[in-house]
Scaffold this motif. Structure first.
Motif, PDB file in Angstrom:
ATOM      1  N   TRP A  22      11.706  -3.662   4.909  1.00 46.13           N
ATOM      2  CA  TRP A  22      10.418  -3.129   5.362  1.00 46.13           C
ATOM      3  C   TRP A  22      10.608  -2.042   6.417  1.00 46.13           C
ATOM      4  N   ILE A  23      11.602  -2.217   7.277  1.00 46.43           N
ATOM      5  CA  ILE A  23      11.908  -1.152   8.239  1.00 46.43           C
ATOM      6  C   ILE A  23      12.454   0.062   7.490  1.00 46.43           C
ATOM      7  N   ALA A  24      13.305  -0.197   6.486  1.00 51.83           N
ATOM      8  CA  ALA A  24      13.847   0.896   5.680  1.00 51.83           C
ATOM      9  C   ALA A  24      12.728   1.644   4.959  1.00 51.83           C
ATOM     10  N   LEU A  25      11.710   0.915   4.491  1.00 49.22           N
ATOM     11  CA  LEU A  25      10.567   1.564   3.847  1.00 49.22           C
ATOM     12  C   LEU A  25       9.861   2.504   4.820  1.00 49.22           C
ATOM     13  N   ALA A  26       9.731   2.093   6.079  1.00 48.31           N
ATOM     14  CA  ALA A  26       9.119   2.961   7.085  1.00 48.31           C
ATOM     15  C   ALA A  26       9.929   4.245   7.271  1.00 48.31           C
ATOM     16  N   VAL A  27      11.263   4.133   7.204  1.00 48.10           N
ATOM     17  CA  VAL A  27      12.126   5.314   7.307  1.00 48.10           C
ATOM     18  C   VAL A  27      11.858   6.265   6.140  1.00 48.10           C
ATOM     19  N   ILE A  28      11.772   5.717   4.941  1.00 50.44           N
ATOM     20  CA  ILE A  28      11.515   6.537   3.752  1.00 50.44           C
ATOM     21  C   ILE A  28      10.140   7.197   3.840  1.00 50.44           C
ATOM     22  N   LEU A  29       9.152   6.455   4.319  1.00 43.84           N
ATOM     23  CA  LEU A  29       7.807   7.003   4.454  1.00 43.84           C
ATOM     24  C   LEU A  29       7.772   8.127   5.489  1.00 43.84           C
ATOM     25  N   THR A  30       8.594   8.020   6.523  1.00 41.00           N
ATOM     26  CA  THR A  30       8.669   9.097   7.523  1.00 41.00           C
ATOM     27  C   THR A  30       9.119  10.395   6.872  1.00 41.00           C
TER      28      THR A  30
END
Length: 483
Positions: A22-30
């Motif tokens: 989920w943290i990695a998803l936030a990175v991708i969304l950034t």
């Protein structure tokens, strides 16, 4: 701005998923937000950039077209590089390069330097963005994939609404004397944050089996696109010299050479950049025509609306950014409605419904500007802008899945990459074509220029309506939504 085309169909057994997914998803969304902002904000800041750096009106067009053209020709290869060398590695190279290119944009001292930096941004964005889809498929178990891809909608919606407002405020505020340069400087902390997050939280995926890069195909396609767009942008300023028409004809010739080369490459047992068989499928070819016309219209409307407000009405960048909020809100509302089941129930009919709403909105805008003239206010334009945005959202929500339903499962990867590239190419053509129509109309008056451009917009939308009749009636059962 890219649209992810296919939701995953995992063949692997259910797994627990990556620990930090989920943290990695936030990175991708950034990273996705950085790309979206860089598409939206340059349309708004174009007049301020030209006023500072100088140059002809075509500078405004090249700032947008250079980015999307580079993105268009680089996307398929960018995805394959991730398969060859590892997605986290390519994500890091892409995000750090994109950040450096953003800093180069902010430091540019001439139009040529800025345009070159924008091209670099597009190429590095084409390396960065495809890795996100593959990483999400790797990190999430099947039962959480829908929720992961569902996060794109709200984040992109908030960015679409807030991005132009933020850009307008930054230009107007002139923080520390940075002016328009702040819209690129904001990418620096975002990019560094995304790079740190990627190094810490993205999984170190191993290189897998990937097709060989079709570099000659990329070179031919790049040449064809340049031969098409360059005369559309520069020809008007130079009085449409003979070389401009020669370049347009050359684009057709190079595209034909590209098609023959791809056929020979496939017959030789090598992987082509684009599978030639796709163009023998009526649904896919119709989708390309409809998609190219639609995304040309979408990007052109955004640019011309911003130019009209600032150059024609003398509005500040912030006021112009606020005026565009109804269109963004309409698009977000349409995505929410379509995602609630409307796209599955209506299929292709939703695309035609959306196009009808967009046509009504553009016609309403044309009527509003004609009647109000220089006395137009944001409130007078709000109904038309809401309709334009809502209709565009209704079209985009089911479009990619329905087009991909017209191809074989084994061709989906190539078809997805081709559609994504067409989306970006449409963005470049919209800036080039409708921007040229607008600037050509300025020889009479700004009001005449915007009316002529809106008429051209209506023509592109009618082409989209015709092309959409060639699409399948609905997406395949279980096909993922466009994100």
């Amino acid at each position: 701005m890219t649209t992810e085309l296919t939701a995953p169909h995992p063949a692997a057994p259910a797994v627990a998923g990556h620990r930090w997914r989920w943290i990695a998803l936030a990175v991708i969304l950034t990273a996705e937000v950085m790309d979206l902002l860089d598409v939206l904000v340059t349309n708004l800041a174009g007049p301020a950039i030209r006023a500072d750096l100088g140059g002809s009106p075509s500078v405004i067009q090249w700032i947008g077209a250079g980015y999307t053209l580079a993105m268009a020709v680089g996307l398929v290869t960018g995805g394959r590089l991730g398969d060859l060398y590892g997605r986290r590695r390519m994500f890091l190279v892409g995000v750090l390069g994109f950040t450096a290119a953003s800093a180069a944009c902010a430091l540019a001292g001439s139009p040529g330097t800025l345009i070159a930096a924008r091209v670099a941004q597009g190429l590095l964005g084409a390396l960065l963005l495809p890795q996100g889809l593959g990483l999400i498929k790797e990190m999430f178990p099947p039962e959480q994939l829908a929720a992961a891809f569902g996060a794109f909608g709200p984040v992109m919606g908030i960015s679409a609404v807030g991005g132009p407002i933020l850009a307008g405020w930054l230009v107007d505020a002139d923080l520390a004397g940075t002016g328009w340069r702040a819209i690129f400087l904001i990418n620096v902390p975002l990019g560094l944050l995304a790079a740190l997050g990627a190094a810490r939280f993205l999984p170190a995926s191993r290189p897998g089996h990937a097709t060989r890069l079709d570099l000659p195909g990329v070179a031919l396609l790049s040449a064809a696109v340049f031969l098409l767009v360059h005369p559309l942008v520069q020809g008007r300023e130079l009085g449409w010299p003979r070389w401009s028409f020669a370049m347009l004809a050359g684009a057709v010739v190079v595209l034909a050479v590209f098609a023959r080369y791809e056929q020979r490459r496939q017959r030789a047992g090598r992987d082509p950049l684009v599978v030639p068989a796709l163009f023998r499928r009526r649904a896919f070819t119709g989708g390309l025509v409809a998609g190219l016309a639609f995304f040309t219209a979408l990007a052109g409307f955004s640019l011309v609306f911003s130019l009209y407000l600032q150059l024609g009405l003398g509005w500040s960048p912030l006021r112009a950014g606020l005026a565009g909020v109804p269109q963004a809100l309409g698009m977000v509302a349409a995505f929410v409605l379509a995602g609630a089941g409307l796209a599955q129930r209506l299929g292709r009919r939703l695309i035609h419904l959306g196009l009808g709403v967009v046509l009504a909105g553009v016609a309403g805008m044309l009527l509003t500007l004609t009647l109000a003239g220089a006395d137009v206010t944001p409130w007078r334009m709000t109904p038309a802008l809401l309709a334009v945005g809502f209709g565009m959202g209704l079209v985009m929500a089911p479009f990619f899945d329905i087009v991909l339903s017209g191809v074989e499962e084994a061709e989906t990867g190539s078809a997805s990459g081709t559609l994504t590239a067409v989306q970006q190419l449409g963005g470049a053509l919209g800036v080039a074509l409708l921007g040229t129509v607008f600037f050509d109309g300025l020889t009479d008056s700004v009001s005449h220029a915007v009316r002529v451009t809106l008429l051209a917009e209506l023509g592109l939308l009618l082409v989209t309506v015709a092309g959409a009749f060639l699409l399948p009636r609905r997406a395949r059962e279980g096909a993922g939504g466009g994100h």
